[in-house]
Design a protein around this motif. Structure first.
Motif, PDB file in Angstrom:
ATOM      1  N   LEU A   1      37.291 -27.112  56.865  1.00 38.73           N
ATOM      2  CA  LEU A   1      36.951 -27.730  55.573  1.00 38.73           C
ATOM      3  C   LEU A   1      38.206 -28.200  54.842  1.00 38.73           C
ATOM      4  O   LEU A   1      38.211 -29.250  54.198  1.00 38.73           O
ATOM      5  CB  LEU A   1      36.164 -26.747  54.695  1.00 38.73           C
TER       6      LEU A   1
ATOM      7  N   ASN B   1      26.243 -31.664  60.419  1.00 31.54           N
ATOM      8  CA  ASN B   1      26.816 -30.594  59.579  1.00 31.54           C
ATOM      9  C   ASN B   1      27.935 -31.155  58.701  1.00 31.54           C
ATOM     10  O   ASN B   1      28.063 -30.810  57.533  1.00 31.54           O
ATOM     11  CB  ASN B   1      27.403 -29.474  60.444  1.00 31.54           C
ATOM     12  N   LEU B   2      28.752 -32.007  59.300  1.00 31.97           N
ATOM     13  CA  LEU B   2      29.883 -32.591  58.575  1.00 31.97           C
ATOM     14  C   LEU B   2      29.400 -33.413  57.380  1.00 31.97           C
ATOM     15  O   LEU B   2      29.960 -33.337  56.284  1.00 31.97           O
ATOM     16  CB  LEU B   2      30.697 -33.462  59.539  1.00 31.97           C
TER      17      LEU B   2
ATOM     18  N   GLN C   1      30.052 -24.698  58.050  1.00 31.02           N
ATOM     19  CA  GLN C   1      30.218 -24.745  56.580  1.00 31.02           C
ATOM     20  C   GLN C   1      31.034 -23.574  56.052  1.00 31.02           C
ATOM     21  O   GLN C   1      31.390 -23.550  54.879  1.00 31.02           O
ATOM     22  CB  GLN C   1      28.845 -24.737  55.883  1.00 31.02           C
TER      23      GLN C   1
ATOM     24  N   THR D   1      28.777 -31.427  54.211  1.00 25.18           N
ATOM     25  CA  THR D   1      29.832 -30.659  53.540  1.00 25.18           C
ATOM     26  C   THR D   1      30.035 -31.175  52.116  1.00 25.18           C
ATOM     27  O   THR D   1      29.779 -32.344  51.820  1.00 25.18           O
ATOM     28  CB  THR D   1      31.182 -30.758  54.290  1.00 25.18           C
ATOM     29  N   THR D   2      30.500 -30.296  51.251  1.00 18.29           N
ATOM     30  CA  THR D   2      30.731 -30.682  49.857  1.00 18.29           C
ATOM     31  C   THR D   2      31.744 -31.826  49.788  1.00 18.29           C
ATOM     32  O   THR D   2      31.644 -32.695  48.926  1.00 18.29           O
ATOM     33  CB  THR D   2      31.280 -29.485  49.043  1.00 18.29           C
TER      34      THR D   2
END
Ligand code: CO
Length: 193
Positions: free
Chosen positions: A78, A157-158, A72, A161-162
């Motif tokens: 990102l 985790n992906l 992150q 993400t925002t």
């Protein structure tokens, strides 16, 4: 002779071959890219995204790092994900690990390797979280399983993400896939839950 001249020769041959098959190949590609997939994979030279799934230039957007980590705090990854989702509108993101991953092995070998230890700490944490399951396995099986758990965990985790949450908020469908590649057979396995 030019440094690495053989690579330029390879390039010339390849470009001529592509044009031989499709004279417009490069001129069409130069105008735009519209890949349907984003690949997040390991930097390992034996796992080249395009080649192992038979895709041409223009067909897959690619991000690679040691041990296919999705962190992150990694602005590089990102930014790639944001561009792929918001601009290219990819429909599928593939997180692809591989058995025999040196980065994964190094995360649990109990020795110090330098800077990379900061990067793979995340995988050491995954091993800790699955300690019981991993302890029940021996040698190669244990190492293989950690490679699988790493892919699954990085995919999770992906999803957090925002960028992915934002896509969900506006109704954009992005399918996440967890794949693992076997170096000694050249075959992919789908681990997607
Ligand atoms: Co690797």
């Amino acid at each position: 002779m030019k440094a690495l001249g053989h690579l330029f020769e390879n390039n010339q041959k390849w470009a001529e071959e592509m044009v031989g098959k499709d004279p417009q190949f490069f001129s069409n590609l130069a105008e735009q890219q519209s890949p349907k997939y984003l690949w997040i994979g390991c930097s390992d030279s034996r796992v080249p995204a395009n080649q192992i799934i038979g895709l041409n230039p223009g067909e897959i957007f690619v991000h690679r790092n040691v041990a296919n980590v999705v962190s992150q705090t990694d602005l590089n990854m990102l930014s790639v994900v944001q561009y792929a989702v918001e601009v290219l509108k990819v429909e599928h993101i593939i997180v692809c690990g591989h058995y025999g991953c040196g980065g994964v092995a190094a995360s649990v070998d109990g020795t110090r390797h330098g800077l990379i230890d900061n990067w793979i700490q995340n995988i050491g944490d995954i091993a800790e979280a699955h300690e019981d399951e991993l302890k029940s396995l021996e040698g190669a099986e244990r190492a293989d399983r950690l490679c699988e758990l790493n892919v699954l965990s990085q995919t999770k985790n992906l999803s957090k993400t925002t960028v992915l949450k934002g896509a969900g908020d506006v109704g954009q469908t992005v399918n996440l896939h967890s794949w693992i590649y076997r170096l000694d057979t050249g075959r992919l396995i789908d681990l997607t839950v």
